[in-house]
Write a protein that holds these residues in place. Structure first.
Motif, mmCIF file in Angstrom:
data_model
loop_
_atom_site.group_PDB
_atom_site.id
_atom_site.type_symbol
_atom_site.label_atom_id
_atom_site.label_comp_id
_atom_site.label_asym_id
_atom_site.label_seq_id
_atom_site.Cartn_x
_atom_site.Cartn_y
_atom_site.Cartn_z
ATOM 1 N N GLY A 1 37.778 43.039 43.326
ATOM 2 C CA GLY A 1 39.118 42.833 43.848
ATOM 3 C C GLY A 1 39.896 41.819 43.038
ATOM 4 O O GLY A 1 39.455 41.355 41.985
ATOM 5 N N PRO A 2 41.085 41.444 43.523
ATOM 6 C CA PRO A 2 41.936 40.495 42.792
ATOM 7 C C PRO A 2 41.207 39.180 42.546
ATOM 8 O O PRO A 2 40.350 38.790 43.340
ATOM 9 C CB PRO A 2 43.126 40.308 43.740
ATOM 10 C CG PRO A 2 43.110 41.533 44.612
ATOM 11 C CD PRO A 2 41.674 41.900 44.770
ATOM 12 N N PRO A 3 41.551 38.463 41.460
ATOM 13 C CA PRO A 3 42.619 38.781 40.503
ATOM 14 C C PRO A 3 42.208 39.724 39.386
ATOM 15 O O PRO A 3 43.014 40.068 38.532
ATOM 16 C CB PRO A 3 42.965 37.405 39.935
ATOM 17 C CG PRO A 3 41.657 36.684 39.937
ATOM 18 C CD PRO A 3 40.948 37.135 41.193
ATOM 19 N N ALA A 4 40.928 40.141 39.340
ATOM 20 C CA ALA A 4 40.478 40.985 38.230
ATOM 21 C C ALA A 4 41.100 42.373 38.292
ATOM 22 O O ALA A 4 41.533 42.919 37.277
ATOM 23 C CB ALA A 4 38.951 41.086 38.244
ATOM 24 N N SER A 5 41.144 42.965 39.476
ATOM 25 C CA SER A 5 41.672 44.317 39.642
ATOM 26 C C SER A 5 41.806 44.586 41.125
ATOM 27 O O SER A 5 41.278 43.820 41.955
ATOM 28 C CB SER A 5 40.722 45.346 39.012
ATOM 29 O OG SER A 5 39.524 45.429 39.772
ATOM 30 N N PRO A 6 42.470 45.657 41.518
ATOM 31 C CA PRO A 6 42.428 46.049 42.929
ATOM 32 C C PRO A 6 40.992 46.416 43.310
ATOM 33 O O PRO A 6 40.154 46.629 42.442
ATOM 34 C CB PRO A 6 43.353 47.275 42.985
ATOM 35 C CG PRO A 6 44.170 47.219 41.741
ATOM 36 C CD PRO A 6 43.314 46.547 40.708
ATOM 37 N N PRO A 7 40.696 46.509 44.606
ATOM 38 C CA PRO A 7 39.348 46.928 45.024
ATOM 39 C C PRO A 7 39.119 48.405 44.721
ATOM 40 O O PRO A 7 39.442 49.277 45.522
ATOM 41 C CB PRO A 7 39.332 46.636 46.527
ATOM 42 C CG PRO A 7 40.767 46.660 46.942
ATOM 43 C CD PRO A 7 41.550 46.165 45.758
ATOM 44 N N GLU A 8 38.581 48.680 43.560
ATOM 45 C CA GLU A 8 38.475 50.048 43.067
ATOM 46 C C GLU A 8 37.422 50.859 43.819
ATOM 47 O O GLU A 8 36.401 50.337 44.262
ATOM 48 C CB GLU A 8 38.125 50.033 41.578
ATOM 49 C CG GLU A 8 39.177 49.408 40.685
ATOM 50 C CD GLU A 8 40.462 50.226 40.651
ATOM 51 O OE1 GLU A 8 40.412 51.442 40.934
ATOM 52 O OE2 GLU A 8 41.515 49.634 40.346
ATOM 53 N N ASN B 1 29.771 41.498 44.489
ATOM 54 C CA ASN B 1 29.853 40.089 44.847
ATOM 55 C C ASN B 1 31.110 39.865 45.678
ATOM 56 O O ASN B 1 32.192 40.323 45.307
ATOM 57 C CB ASN B 1 29.957 39.209 43.590
ATOM 58 C CG ASN B 1 28.698 39.207 42.761
ATOM 59 O OD1 ASN B 1 27.602 39.314 43.285
ATOM 60 N ND2 ASN B 1 28.848 39.084 41.447
ATOM 61 N N LEU B 2 30.957 39.172 46.781
ATOM 62 C CA LEU B 2 32.102 38.751 47.584
ATOM 63 C C LEU B 2 31.946 37.267 47.890
ATOM 64 O O LEU B 2 30.836 36.787 48.139
ATOM 65 C CB LEU B 2 32.210 39.572 48.865
ATOM 66 C CG LEU B 2 32.584 41.054 48.671
ATOM 67 C CD1 LEU B 2 32.485 41.803 49.988
ATOM 68 C CD2 LEU B 2 33.982 41.187 48.084
#
Length: 454
Positions: free
Chosen positions: A16-23, A40-41
């Motif tokens: 998820g953000p900031p790397a990318s949307p939750p794909e 990882n969360l």
């Protein structure tokens, strides 16, 4: 608990953000033949303020799973408000209030119950980048995590992520700092051995030491009367430092966690043309020939690392990683992982790389795997051969010759009994390999690229 032979993939460091949307990536892994995934969360993502939960990222992952056994959630103890080191990302640290930690874990497991079964608290805690507390504080959170998970879902599997796997087993060269890392593992096992169901060892480094490393962990567990399955929640290679000529750049690891570009990596680019090919191939924009060579090394490694792990009794493996953000050219993480990925990401879309095809080939060959074991090859100690039995399928042989990365010398002959009337072979790169059958014997020419014979 049967956890044998599931090939899997880890999304990467940040879901998820900031790397990318939750794909939506689990269907892509499933399409490659993978049966296991990991994300990882961070505490900061799921509970940004005490009592206020945001489940969007967790639900985005859970909604992709076809069964609770297909996924693993690693919960990192990182929070701006709840942990001693105030951060949303790294380094994780002990909770300011252990009751807050228990409540948080219980809320996550309660929300996810019935949709995912595997839970892990933090990872590689002997590394200060991934745990800034003491080993005693880590044990306290392991115990609290285990109790919280089991209170909410007794059928859940608690995974102990205590070992980065970066050590040389007895008889091999030790890795600097390994005594402290193994000492951390020893302490956790001695004081929280009851508080996990599965042990997670990461399998980077020299692939040929995997059986010895797994056996050392198994011996540590057995010495304490602990009968626990072992998985590899991360693996990949060859890594930059796996090639001996690159170990002279070990000081780069000091910039691993720097948010800014690494001066050391920038210096490598500044003198790129003077560097050996084993170094250049990890840099962005290297020659096409070196790019192809690195891909071939990765295809070989993917097969070798999994075959060695499964033959040593490791159950699930999760390739690191599906996608890695390499937009910051001079980051150490880009140097280490920027090319070691199964997919590219651009324009909001994941697209498979050539290595993904190698993963699919391996998954197809290992489908239904029940057992795999090494077979001695008299007369050539550099030949590695393995026999596998597969449910509802004929036997599988995997064989390769141990060589240097740039050794393209003539193939070595491999011969064995073969009671069947036919045989076909393909290598890890998808190239058909000729075989001959005569008098109940199979003959095939072998190089450093593993060959599957069926």
């Amino acid at each position: 608990m049967n956890v044998l032979a599931r090939l899997g993939v880890a999304w990467g460091m940040i879901y998820g953000p900031p790397a990318s949307p939750p794909e939506r990536f689990v269907p892509l892994v499933r399409d490659l033949g993978g049966g296991f995934t990991r994300v990882n969360l961070f505490w900061s993502q799921l509970e940004p303020e005490r009592g206020r939960y945001e489940w969007e990222l967790l639900d985005a992952y859970l909604d992709q799973l076809s069964s609770p056994d297909e996924g693993m959630v690693t919960l990192w103890s990182s929070s701006p408000w709840a942990t001693r080191a105030s951060t949303w990302f790294l380094p994780p640290s002990p909770a300011r209030d252990l009751d807050d930690y228990r409540r948080f874990v219980r809320a996550v497991v309660r929300h996810a119950r019935g949709r995912v079964r595997w839970f892990q608290n933090d990872s590689e805690p002997a590394n200060p980048l991934f745990w800034s507390g003491s080993r005693e504080e880590y044990v306290a959170q392991v115990r609290a995590f285990h109790r919280a998970v089991k209170d909410e879902d007794p059928s859940a599997i608690v995974v102990l992520g205590a070992s980065d796997g970066l050590f040389g087993p007895p008889g091999e060269h030790p890795i600097p700092g390994q005594d402290a890392s193994l000492g951390f593992v020893d302490y956790v096992l001695a004081h929280a051995g009851y508080a996990f169901d599965v042990f997670d060892i990461h399998l980077y480094g020299d692939a040929y030491t995997i059986p010895g490393r797994v056996e050392l962990v198994r011996a540590k567990l057995a010495a304490l009367g602990l009968d626990r399955p072992i998985i590899a929640g991360e693996y990949g290679g060859p890594g930059f430092f796996d090639l001996p000529v690159n170990r002279r750049h070990h000081a780069l690891l000091g910039d691993f966690a720097r948010p800014a570009p690494s001066p050391g990596v920038a210096a490598l680019y500044a003198r790129r043309d003077t560097l050996p090919p084993e170094t250049q191939m990890f840099l962005a924009g290297c020659s096409e020939a070196l790019e192809r060579r690195l891909l071939l090394l990765q295809e070989r490694d993917l097969v070798m690392r999994n075959v060695l792990a499964f033959s040593a009794g490791v159950g699930r493996t999760a390739f690191w990683d599906l996608w890695h953000d390499a937009s910051e050219r001079d980051a150490v993480t880009t140097l280490l992982f920027g090319k070691l990925k199964l997919m590219d990401y651009a324009g909001g879309r994941l697209t498979p790389r050539r290595l993904a095809a190698a993963f699919r080939r391996l998954a197809a060959r290992l489908d239904g795997l029940e057992s795999i074991h090494p077979v001695p090859v008299p007369g050539n100690a550099r030949l590695y051969a393995f026999e596998a039995t597969r449910r509802g399928r004929g036997p599988l042989v995997v064989v390769w010759e141990r060589r240097d990365p740039f050794d393209d010398g003539p193939p070595a002959p491999y011969e064995r009994d073969w009671p069947r009337a036919t045989a076909a072979a393909v290598d890890a790169a998808g190239v058909a390999v000729p075989v001959s059958l005569a008098g109940g014997r199979l003959r095939v020419a072998v190089t450093a690229t593993p060959v599957f014979v069926e």
